[in-house]
Motif scaffolding. Sequence first.
Motif, mmCIF file in Angstrom:
data_model
loop_
_atom_site.group_PDB
_atom_site.id
_atom_site.type_symbol
_atom_site.label_atom_id
_atom_site.label_comp_id
_atom_site.label_asym_id
_atom_site.label_seq_id
_atom_site.Cartn_x
_atom_site.Cartn_y
_atom_site.Cartn_z
ATOM 1 N N ASN A 153 0.824 -1.212 0.000
ATOM 2 C CA ASN A 153 0.000 0.000 0.000
ATOM 3 C C ASN A 153 0.859 1.263 0.000
ATOM 4 N N LEU A 154 1.936 1.263 0.805
ATOM 5 C CA LEU A 154 2.826 2.423 0.811
ATOM 6 C C LEU A 154 3.434 2.648 -0.573
ATOM 7 N N PHE A 155 3.873 1.562 -1.201
ATOM 8 C CA PHE A 155 4.466 1.645 -2.528
ATOM 9 C C PHE A 155 3.463 2.180 -3.548
ATOM 10 N N LEU A 156 2.262 1.603 -3.582
ATOM 11 C CA LEU A 156 1.252 2.037 -4.553
ATOM 12 C C LEU A 156 0.849 3.488 -4.321
ATOM 13 N N ASN A 157 0.743 3.880 -3.051
ATOM 14 C CA ASN A 157 0.408 5.257 -2.730
ATOM 15 C C ASN A 157 1.499 6.205 -3.222
ATOM 16 N N SER A 158 2.733 5.805 -3.034
ATOM 17 C CA SER A 158 3.861 6.622 -3.474
ATOM 18 C C SER A 158 3.866 6.769 -4.996
ATOM 19 N N LEU A 188 11.592 2.557 7.527
ATOM 20 C CA LEU A 188 11.498 3.893 6.965
ATOM 21 C C LEU A 188 11.213 3.766 5.477
ATOM 22 N N PHE A 189 10.063 4.270 5.084
ATOM 23 C CA PHE A 189 9.636 4.260 3.685
ATOM 24 C C PHE A 189 9.665 5.708 3.217
ATOM 25 N N SER A 190 10.433 5.986 2.163
ATOM 26 C CA SER A 190 10.519 7.368 1.694
ATOM 27 C C SER A 190 10.569 7.426 0.173
ATOM 28 N N THR A 237 -9.252 5.362 -4.222
ATOM 29 C CA THR A 237 -10.358 5.242 -3.263
ATOM 30 C C THR A 237 -10.114 6.005 -1.972
ATOM 31 N N GLY A 238 -8.856 6.327 -1.686
ATOM 32 C CA GLY A 238 -8.555 6.998 -0.433
ATOM 33 C C GLY A 238 -8.458 6.042 0.737
ATOM 34 N N LEU A 239 -8.201 4.769 0.452
ATOM 35 C CA LEU A 239 -8.104 3.788 1.529
ATOM 36 C C LEU A 239 -6.678 3.298 1.775
ATOM 37 N N GLY A 240 -5.762 3.552 0.865
ATOM 38 C CA GLY A 240 -4.409 3.009 0.973
ATOM 39 C C GLY A 240 -3.713 3.345 2.275
ATOM 40 N N LEU A 241 -3.559 4.634 2.590
ATOM 41 C CA LEU A 241 -2.873 5.021 3.815
ATOM 42 C C LEU A 241 -3.732 4.776 5.053
ATOM 43 N N LYS A 296 8.204 10.900 3.781
ATOM 44 C CA LYS A 296 8.835 9.878 4.620
ATOM 45 C C LYS A 296 7.801 9.385 5.612
ATOM 46 N N ILE A 297 7.685 8.072 5.691
ATOM 47 C CA ILE A 297 6.814 7.460 6.690
ATOM 48 C C ILE A 297 7.670 6.505 7.502
ATOM 49 N N ARG A 298 7.734 6.764 8.797
ATOM 50 C CA ARG A 298 8.517 5.925 9.701
ATOM 51 C C ARG A 298 7.555 5.071 10.512
#
Length: 184
Positions: free
Chosen positions: A77-82, A110-112, A140-144, A170-172
């Motif tokens: 989800n983080l990857f697709l959102n990015s 740490l995803f950045s 859809t606004g559901l990923g994060l 950056k999301i830690r």
Amino acid sequence: MVANLKHAAELIQSFKQVATDRDYSDQRIFDLGDLTEQVVVSLRAGLGKQDLTLNVACEPNLRINSYPGPYGQLLTNLFLNSVTHGFPDGGRGTIDIRVQAAGNDAVDVLFSDDGCGMSPDVRRKAFDPFFTTRRDRGSTGLGLHIVHAIVTNYLGGRLHLDSKPGKGTKIRLVLPRAAPSAPG
């Protein structure tokens, strides 16, 4: 031809492991770096013609007792959102995933990315259900929101978002090495 066959076999093995882990909701001990690498193999395969570099650096032998399926889902989800929001016009960029110990009882993920970043207003709403800046493109606004729910409700961790317009995101994630029992 042999190199291509070997690469195809590695991809198939990675897809099989990720698919198994996504269906497997029981808590178990696993190497977080190995699982992260397996998920990243499947994500790289989905990049297609996009001009994005996906880097991963994992501390070796980082074993945790947690839920591999939900962890793989949150990375995806983080990857697709990015990809969707950080690089909305398919521009060139880099996504980094770094996994390391955070003391004896936790791990840091740490995803950045170096994408377009978020305004303060978007950042405040980023984890709200159904909030998206790309509804016109099918988001859809559901990923994060799902990422937040998995980290806090399922894995027993916490997360911090840092993003500024033009400066990437950056999301830690701080996850316990021993996740709580599954929510019931």
